[in-house]
Motif scaffolding. Structure first.
Motif, short mmCIF file in Angstrom:
data_model
loop_
_atom_site.label_atom_id
_atom_site.label_comp_id
_atom_site.label_asym_id
_atom_site.label_seq_id
_atom_site.Cartn_x
_atom_site.Cartn_y
_atom_site.Cartn_z
N GLU A 87 24.51 -10.32 66.02
CA GLU A 87 23.88 -11.18 65.22
C GLU A 87 24.35 -10.42 63.44
O GLU A 87 24.43 -10.51 62.43
CB GLU A 87 22.19 -11.18 64.74
CG GLU A 87 21.97 -11.96 66.19
CD GLU A 87 20.54 -11.85 66.30
OE1 GLU A 87 19.49 -11.53 65.65
OE2 GLU A 87 20.25 -12.39 67.23
N LYS A 88 24.19 -9.58 63.64
CA LYS A 88 24.40 -8.71 62.02
C LYS A 88 26.04 -8.29 61.76
O LYS A 88 26.79 -7.77 62.98
CB LYS A 88 23.69 -7.12 62.22
CG LYS A 88 22.06 -7.46 61.57
CD LYS A 88 21.33 -6.16 61.80
CE LYS A 88 20.30 -6.71 62.19
NZ LYS A 88 19.55 -5.46 62.13
N PRO A 89 26.47 -8.04 60.81
CA PRO A 89 28.01 -8.09 60.48
C PRO A 89 28.74 -6.26 61.11
O PRO A 89 26.66 -5.90 60.84
CB PRO A 89 28.31 -8.12 58.57
CG PRO A 89 27.09 -8.12 58.22
CD PRO A 89 25.85 -9.10 60.13
N VAL A 90 29.09 -6.75 61.01
CA VAL A 90 30.18 -4.56 61.66
C VAL A 90 30.74 -4.28 60.09
O VAL A 90 32.07 -5.08 60.18
CB VAL A 90 30.38 -4.86 62.81
CG1 VAL A 90 30.83 -3.32 62.80
CG2 VAL A 90 29.29 -5.12 63.67
N LYS A 91 30.65 -3.22 60.11
CA LYS A 91 31.26 -2.41 58.65
C LYS A 91 32.26 -1.60 60.02
O LYS A 91 31.41 -0.43 59.63
CB LYS A 91 30.81 -1.41 57.41
CG LYS A 91 30.27 -3.41 56.44
CD LYS A 91 29.07 -2.94 55.72
CE LYS A 91 28.74 -3.49 54.76
NZ LYS A 91 27.92 -3.10 53.40
N VAL A 92 33.51 -1.46 59.62
CA VAL A 92 34.08 -0.27 60.43
C VAL A 92 34.57 0.79 59.16
O VAL A 92 35.50 0.38 58.38
CB VAL A 92 35.61 -0.72 60.85
CG1 VAL A 92 36.15 0.17 61.10
CG2 VAL A 92 34.82 -1.69 61.97
N HIS A 93 34.41 1.64 59.39
CA HIS A 93 34.67 3.52 58.39
C HIS A 93 35.35 4.16 59.21
O HIS A 93 35.04 4.84 60.15
CB HIS A 93 33.48 3.77 58.01
CG HIS A 93 32.87 3.04 57.30
ND1 HIS A 93 30.94 3.71 56.74
CD2 HIS A 93 32.49 1.63 56.97
CE1 HIS A 93 30.80 2.41 56.02
NE2 HIS A 93 31.52 1.93 55.45
N TRP A 112 31.04 7.15 66.43
CA TRP A 112 29.43 6.27 66.49
C TRP A 112 29.06 5.77 65.84
O TRP A 112 29.43 4.91 64.75
CB TRP A 112 28.84 8.03 66.19
CG TRP A 112 28.48 8.23 64.47
CD1 TRP A 112 27.49 7.62 63.53
CD2 TRP A 112 29.96 9.10 63.75
NE1 TRP A 112 28.28 8.36 62.76
CE2 TRP A 112 29.30 8.56 62.02
CE3 TRP A 112 31.12 9.30 63.85
CZ2 TRP A 112 30.40 9.26 61.10
CZ3 TRP A 112 31.71 10.08 63.10
CH2 TRP A 112 31.28 9.80 61.87
N ALA A 113 28.29 4.97 66.10
CA ALA A 113 27.66 3.28 65.30
C ALA A 113 26.44 3.95 64.95
O ALA A 113 25.03 5.17 64.92
CB ALA A 113 27.03 2.14 66.74
N ALA A 114 25.62 2.93 63.39
CA ALA A 114 24.41 3.30 62.90
C ALA A 114 24.39 2.17 62.49
O ALA A 114 24.96 0.80 62.76
CB ALA A 114 24.69 4.18 61.68
N THR A 118 27.24 0.19 61.22
CA THR A 118 28.18 0.44 60.84
C THR A 118 29.11 1.04 61.82
O THR A 118 28.37 1.58 63.07
CB THR A 118 28.01 1.43 60.22
OG1 THR A 118 27.78 1.14 58.23
CG2 THR A 118 29.72 2.39 59.62
N LEU A 119 30.13 0.89 62.38
CA LEU A 119 31.20 1.58 63.09
C LEU A 119 31.62 2.97 62.59
O LEU A 119 33.33 2.31 62.21
CB LEU A 119 31.90 1.08 63.71
CG LEU A 119 32.65 1.16 65.19
CD1 LEU A 119 33.48 -0.03 65.96
CD2 LEU A 119 33.75 2.74 64.89
N ASN A 120 31.34 4.14 62.63
CA ASN A 120 32.14 5.01 61.39
C ASN A 120 33.31 5.26 63.05
O ASN A 120 33.16 6.05 63.98
CB ASN A 120 31.80 5.98 61.77
CG ASN A 120 29.85 5.90 60.73
OD1 ASN A 120 30.46 5.84 59.41
ND2 ASN A 120 29.14 5.25 61.02
#
Length: 248
Positions: A28-34, A44-46, A53-55
């Motif tokens: 449901e929520k967007p994912v930001k890849v750092h 790791w995911a936050a 966030t996908l770090n």
């Protein structure tokens, strides 16, 4: 599913992971890849109120495992959005319950967090392995465990590592071996003649205080849909089995 790769990173592995993930699941929520300039091969995911966030380290983002690592982290995000107890339970709370009154060395406490991460990984990989072939994951587990048993430790593992490497001491390496065997047995991925079993025997011989079979059973038999209290008890019991009455 909205995934935004930030910076100058190559987006194709992450978009490929999205294509695979969306065959059965969605977020449901967007994912930001750092993509981070970090020498360790870590992901790791936050989770935040408005996004995930996908770090991922630059090394991991450009590796042959990039798609599979991204898929694994998307699976963690899915578990979080599902409200799965494994991903909502506070690790700190469980460790406090497990270790109250105990004196535990700092590096062993770090190992307890690693055990909690393994329990989360079991549930994330139940999704991941439902979506993609397991060949790369099995090879990854084998290579990391081989590295861990080949060299002696220099420091405790950093959070976010799927399996400890040579920086882990023999006791957590034995637990990591139990996790690897539990995962492949849970999904019937390899035969009992696979090299993972030989590596696990070496890891167990280096850490006679660790019952590898018992830890394998703990990981392998985690129920698919535990209650909050049931999952908390499983995490508390695993922590006590590793650290209680073993601290300095």
């Amino acid at each position: 599913m909205d995934v935004r790769v930030q910076g100058n990173a190559i987006a194709s592995p992450f978009l490929s992971a999205v294509d695979v993930f969306e065959t059965e699941y969605d977020l449901e929520k967007p994912v930001k890849v750092h993509v981070r300039e970090d020498p360790d091969e870590r992901t790791w995911a936050a989770h935040y109120p408005t996004h995930h966030t996908l770090n991922i380290s630059a090394t991991a983002a450009t590796s042959a495992m990039a798609r599979e690592l991204a898929l694994h982290e998307f699976s963690h995000m899915a578990r979080y959005e599902q409200g799965h107890p494994s991903h909502l339970q506070s690790t700190e709370e469980a460790l406090f319950l497990a270790l109250a009154g105990e004196s535990v060395e700092r590096h062993k406490l770090a190992h307890c967090y690693q055990i909690a991460n393994h329990m989360k990984d079991i549930y994330a990989d139940d999704i991941t392995l439902d979506l993609a072939p397991a060949d790369k994951l099995v090879s990854f587990l084998e290579s990391r465990l081989a590295a861990a048993v080949a060299d002696r430790p220099t420091a405790p593992p950093r959070p976010g590592s799927r399996l400890a490497t040579a920086g882990s001491d023999p006791e957590i390496t034995a637990v990591n071996a139990a996790f690897a065997l539990a995962l492949v047995e849970r999904h019937d991925l390899v035969s009992r003649e696979h090299r993972l079993y030989d590596l696990a025997r070496v890891a167990e011989s280096d850490a006679p205080s660790i019952d590898v079979r018992a830890f394998k059973r703990r990981f392998r038999t985690l129920g698919p849909d535990p209650s909050e209290s049931g999952y908390r008890k499983a995490l508390v019991d695993a922590t006590r089995a590793y650290a209680a009455d073993r601290g300095a």
